[in-house]
Enzyme design. Structure first.
Site, short mmCIF file in Angstrom:
data_model
loop_
_atom_site.label_atom_id
_atom_site.label_comp_id
_atom_site.label_asym_id
_atom_site.label_seq_id
_atom_site.Cartn_x
_atom_site.Cartn_y
_atom_site.Cartn_z
N GLY A 49 0.85 -1.18 0.00
CA GLY A 49 0.00 0.00 0.00
C GLY A 49 0.88 1.23 0.00
N GLN A 54 2.96 10.15 1.30
CA GLN A 54 4.27 9.50 1.32
C GLN A 54 5.12 9.86 0.10
OE1 GLN A 54 2.42 5.43 2.25
NE2 GLN A 54 4.41 5.27 3.21
N CYS A 94 6.55 0.11 7.09
CA CYS A 94 6.10 1.27 6.31
C CYS A 94 7.22 1.71 5.38
CB CYS A 94 5.73 2.40 7.27
SG CYS A 94 5.13 3.88 6.46
N LEU A 95 6.87 2.02 4.14
CA LEU A 95 7.88 2.48 3.17
C LEU A 95 8.50 3.80 3.63
CD1 LEU A 95 6.11 1.60 -0.21
CD2 LEU A 95 8.09 0.45 0.80
N HIS A 136 -3.90 1.45 8.22
CA HIS A 136 -2.52 1.95 8.13
C HIS A 136 -2.44 3.05 7.07
CE1 HIS A 136 2.03 1.32 8.02
NE2 HIS A 136 1.79 2.07 6.96
N GLU A 137 -3.04 2.79 5.90
CA GLU A 137 -2.96 3.77 4.81
C GLU A 137 -3.75 5.03 5.14
OE1 GLU A 137 -0.81 3.47 2.71
OE2 GLU A 137 -0.43 1.34 3.01
N HIS A 140 -2.12 7.61 7.28
CA HIS A 140 -1.18 8.52 6.60
C HIS A 140 -1.88 9.81 6.17
CE1 HIS A 140 2.60 6.36 6.26
NE2 HIS A 140 2.01 5.28 5.81
ZN ZN Z 1 3.00 3.47 5.77
#
Ligand code: ZN
Length: 189
Positions: A49, A54, A94-95, A136-137, A140
């Site tokens: 995701g 991000q 997380c990226l 989670h997404e 953000h």
């Molecule tokens: Zn993340």
């Protein structure tokens, strides 16, 4: 195709609230291209995701895989309603927090309302792991990262996690030979 730069923990943009996408913006070719770039970036970095902030865009847009059957999909202006008291614990990555994992407890039964890339509205009732990914997404979009929600003493570097497994207090059933399946299953978002 464009691979976008992913902001890392500490960049102030990850802490801002993203704004809603208007109907006019949604139909704009530039916006549609941005969404394809977001997807390309998620795939380039093997994410499950990725949310627009991000990649330095403060828009309420997410690309993700809720479950394998549905495949990759977009959520625009998503809203979440928690439907039950039940929760589940997941090792999250997380990226935007490279190289780390932490255990997070979240509600596991939600209703999701969002627009799709073509402007149609979708309403989904989601249980289990998919509910975690969505939360989670969507966090953000409000400037919240999973590291704000990790259970105490669970945050680890992936390298050490793979070597040692989860902390004993969170993994009472860990096999004695040190193998740990969670390390391979933990996804990044
Ligand atoms: Zn993340």
């Amino acid at each position: 195709m464009a691979i976008l730069k992913v902001a890392q923990l500490g960049h102030p943009i990850l802490r801002e609230r993203s704004r809603e996408v208007t109907r006019e913006e949604l139909a704009h070719p530039g916006f549609q291209q941005f969404c394809r770039d977001l997807l390309d970036t998620m795939e380039e970095y093997d994410g499950a995701g990725l949310a627009a902030p991000q990649v330095h865009a403060l828009l309420r847009v997410v690309v993700l895989v809720i479950d394998d059957e549905r495949g990759v999909e977009f959520l625009i202006n998503p809203e979440i309603e928690v439907l039950a008291d039940s929760t589940r614990r997941t090792w999250e990555g997380c990226l935007s927090v490279e190289g780390m994992r932490g255990l997070v407890e979240r509600p596991d039964h939600i209703r999701l309302t969002a627009l799709d890339l073509d402007g149609s509205e979708k309403v989904l009732e989601i249980e289990g792991h998919g509910a975690v990914v969505v939360q989670h997404e969507c966090d953000h979009l409000d400037g919240v990262l999973y590291v704000d929600r990790v259970l105490p003493r669970s945050l680890m570097f992936v390298s050490e996690y793979r070597r040692w497994g989860p902390p004993a207090e969170y993994d009472p059933a860990a096999p004695e030979d040190g193998t740990d399946q969670l390390a391979d299953e933990a996804e990044v978002h």
